[in-house]
Design a protein around this motif. Structure first.
Motif, short mmCIF file in Angstrom:
data_model
loop_
_atom_site.label_atom_id
_atom_site.label_comp_id
_atom_site.label_asym_id
_atom_site.label_seq_id
_atom_site.Cartn_x
_atom_site.Cartn_y
_atom_site.Cartn_z
N LEU A 111 14.68 14.00 42.94
CA LEU A 111 13.48 13.17 42.40
C LEU A 111 12.99 12.38 43.63
N ASP A 112 13.81 11.64 44.22
CA ASP A 112 13.61 10.78 45.34
C ASP A 112 13.52 11.28 46.65
N ARG A 113 13.38 12.79 46.44
CA ARG A 113 13.10 13.49 47.78
C ARG A 113 14.24 13.37 48.74
N SER A 114 15.32 13.08 48.20
CA SER A 114 16.42 13.38 49.19
C SER A 114 17.24 14.39 48.67
N GLY A 121 12.17 25.93 40.45
CA GLY A 121 12.21 25.62 38.91
C GLY A 121 11.39 24.65 38.45
N ARG A 122 11.57 24.09 37.18
CA ARG A 122 10.85 22.97 36.77
C ARG A 122 11.64 21.98 36.60
N ARG A 123 11.22 20.50 36.64
CA ARG A 123 11.92 19.30 36.29
C ARG A 123 11.70 18.79 34.97
N SER A 124 12.76 18.91 34.06
CA SER A 124 12.41 18.18 32.71
C SER A 124 13.39 17.00 32.36
N ALA A 125 12.82 16.07 31.93
CA ALA A 125 13.80 14.69 32.00
C ALA A 125 14.77 14.49 33.05
#
Length: 122
Positions: free
Chosen positions: A55-58, A100-104
């Motif tokens: 999420l933090d692009r790392s 894919g998709r991110r959830s939670a």
């Protein structure tokens, strides 16, 4: 239909480097909303995750590639790359790009490419 296509595999000697590329198409939303990652499957083994974008692009990496592989993405070009250095024989596998998709906060990979073969010889 989301599609991802890999390229860049090949044969290399141990200690060498390869760069894999992936391009996404058929996206129904902005590319930046998709989580992207790399998987691999060696002969006779199950598919395993190699790296994904956090999420933090790392980059988030499997322990067996930390410090050797680097994942990157170009949102404008809808591409994903995997720079692989210090390759080992155990890295020999079919490598797959995935979207894919991110959830939670967790990425669920749904779409996979056909794969590109990486073979490392000693």
């Amino acid at each position: 239909q989301v599609q991802v296509a890999e390229s860049g595999g090949g044969s290399v000697q141990a200690g060498g480097s390869l760069r894999l590329s992936c391009v996404a198409s058929g996206l129904t939303n902005s590319y930046i909303t998709y989580c992207m990652g790399w998987f691999r499957q060696a002969a006779g083994k199950e598919r395993e995750e190699v790296a994904e974008f956090s999420l933090d692009r790392s980059g988030k990496y499997a322990d067996f590639v930390k410090g050797r592989f680097t994942i990157s993405r170009d949102n404008a070009k809808k591409t994903l790359a995997l720079e692989m250095n210090s390759l080992e024989r155990d890295d020999t596998a079919m490598y797959y790009c995935a979207a894919g998709r991110r959830s939670a906060g967790v990425c669920s990979f749904t779409w996979y490419g056909r794969g590109t073969q990486v073979t490392v010889s000693s």
